[in-house]
Motif scaffolding. Structure first.
Motif, PDB file in Angstrom:
ATOM      1  N   VAL A  21       0.840  -1.213   0.000  1.00  0.00           N
ATOM      2  CA  VAL A  21       0.000   0.000   0.000  1.00  0.00           C
ATOM      3  C   VAL A  21       0.869   1.253   0.000  1.00  0.00           C
ATOM      4  O   VAL A  21       0.628   2.198  -0.767  1.00  0.00           O
ATOM      5  N   PHE A  25       1.051   4.223  -2.956  1.00  0.00           N
ATOM      6  CA  PHE A  25       0.798   5.633  -2.678  1.00  0.00           C
ATOM      7  C   PHE A  25       2.040   6.509  -2.881  1.00  0.00           C
ATOM      8  O   PHE A  25       1.935   7.737  -2.939  1.00  0.00           O
ATOM      9  N   GLU A  32      -5.803   5.279  -5.975  1.00  0.00           N
ATOM     10  CA  GLU A  32      -6.481   4.828  -4.776  1.00  0.00           C
ATOM     11  C   GLU A  32      -6.406   3.308  -4.728  1.00  0.00           C
ATOM     12  O   GLU A  32      -6.157   2.653  -5.750  1.00  0.00           O
ATOM     13  N   VAL A  33      -6.607   2.745  -3.546  1.00  0.00           N
ATOM     14  CA  VAL A  33      -6.477   1.298  -3.362  1.00  0.00           C
ATOM     15  C   VAL A  33      -7.738   0.762  -2.690  1.00  0.00           C
ATOM     16  O   VAL A  33      -8.248   1.350  -1.731  1.00  0.00           O
ATOM     17  N   VAL A  48      -5.141  -3.171   7.370  1.00  0.00           N
ATOM     18  CA  VAL A  48      -5.670  -2.197   6.410  1.00  0.00           C
ATOM     19  C   VAL A  48      -6.519  -1.153   7.130  1.00  0.00           C
ATOM     20  O   VAL A  48      -6.408   0.047   6.853  1.00  0.00           O
ATOM     21  N   GLN A  52      -5.955   2.927   7.208  1.00  0.00           N
ATOM     22  CA  GLN A  52      -6.970   3.879   6.742  1.00  0.00           C
ATOM     23  C   GLN A  52      -6.965   5.168   7.564  1.00  0.00           C
ATOM     24  O   GLN A  52      -7.394   6.219   7.069  1.00  0.00           O
ATOM     25  N   PHE A  55      -4.357   7.012   5.524  1.00  0.00           N
ATOM     26  CA  PHE A  55      -4.754   7.254   4.125  1.00  0.00           C
ATOM     27  C   PHE A  55      -6.284   7.257   4.052  1.00  0.00           C
ATOM     28  O   PHE A  55      -6.898   6.473   3.327  1.00  0.00           O
ATOM     29  N   ASN A  58      -8.089   7.562   0.536  1.00  0.00           N
ATOM     30  CA  ASN A  58      -7.540   6.858  -0.625  1.00  0.00           C
ATOM     31  C   ASN A  58      -7.431   5.345  -0.464  1.00  0.00           C
ATOM     32  O   ASN A  58      -7.158   4.641  -1.440  1.00  0.00           O
ATOM     33  N   LEU A  59      -7.614   4.846   0.762  1.00  0.00           N
ATOM     34  CA  LEU A  59      -7.506   3.418   1.022  1.00  0.00           C
ATOM     35  C   LEU A  59      -8.873   2.901   1.467  1.00  0.00           C
ATOM     36  O   LEU A  59      -9.452   3.384   2.438  1.00  0.00           O
TER      37      LEU A  59
END
Length: 243
Positions: A21, A25, A32-33, A48, A52, A55, A58-59
């Motif tokens: 990730v 970025f 974005e992921v 994850v 977040q 990010f 974007n995540l």
């Protein structure tokens, strides 16, 4: 509408996901992921969720209740992406076999070239695979040749899973009619894009086998790819074949 979304299916990828990730970025172009996690026992989804916080916009994360196959994970991601305003939607493995540095090359093939679907190809310029035993290299290479022969696809790497789709491709494929859930899913998606007349381009990449975590390849997945292709091709010759 010009956003780019990278979809990453995960199952027990805690060793890789944070580094991947951050690498995505760190690219010069904004991506974005979306992580689609199948209830990984190793805590991948929790990692994850923690990321977040850093990010925030974007995540993204979809948590599924169980391990239901690569194809269904991608379809869940595709449907989520199509509900948003993304123009370019990517498939990418979580294990660093696909280099984040190649994302921009796939993007350029679609955004600046004439491709509707760009494939990160292991076999476009020979065999660009690192760390695979020779038997697996030969198996994969011959399988791609076989699929190409059966389907008529003019693609060197028919089973590749590193892909950029223009939004319009996924909008026109009937995602609920995709049959395969393993690696044959990759073949079926390319085949249906081909039948719809979309331009498919291959971008040579170097594929590096995972050094951390466990491979998800199995004989059942491989058999689906080999034997399912014949049935798919035969059905496509009839009027009722759903694209």
């Amino acid at each position: 509408m010009a956003g780019s979304l990278v979809i990453i299916p995960t199952y027990n990828e805690a060793e890789n996901i944070e580094k991947l990730v951050r690498n995505i970025f760190a690219q010069q172009r904004a991506f974005e992921v979306l992580v689609v996690d199948d209830n990984s026992p190793d805590g991948t989804a929790q990692l994850v969720t923690a990321l977040q916080q850093e990010f925030r916009n974007n995540l993204h994360l979809i948590k599924r209740p169980g391990k239901n196959g690569l194809g269904t994970a991608y379809i869940a991601g595709f449907k989520w992406a199509l509900s948003k305003e993304y123009s370019y939607i990517f498939e990418m493995d979580a294990d660093f076999s696909h280099s984040p540095n190649d994302l921009i090359r796939l993007y350029n093939a679609c955004a600046k070239g004439n491709a509707d679907l760009a494939i990160g190809s292991r076999y476009k310029t020979g065999v660009n695979v690192v760390n695979w035993p020779m038997g697996r290299v030969l198996l994969s290479y011959v399988a791609s040749k076989y699929v190409r022969f059966i389907t008529g696809l003019d693609i060197a790497d028919t089973t590749a899973g590193f892909i950029c789709y223009k939004r319009e491709v996924l909008e026109q494929i009937t995602l609920d009619k995709i049959k395969f859930v393993g690696y044959a899913f990759q073949i079926e998606m390319k085949f249906k894009a081909h039948l719809l007349g979309f331009k498919i381009s291959e971008v040579p990449v170097i594929f590096v086998d995972r050094t951390r975590g466990t491979s998800k390849m199995s004989t059942g997945i491989f058999s689906e790819a080999v034997f399912g292709v014949i049935g798919m091709k035969i059905k496509s010759l009839f009027k009722g074949y759903a694209i």
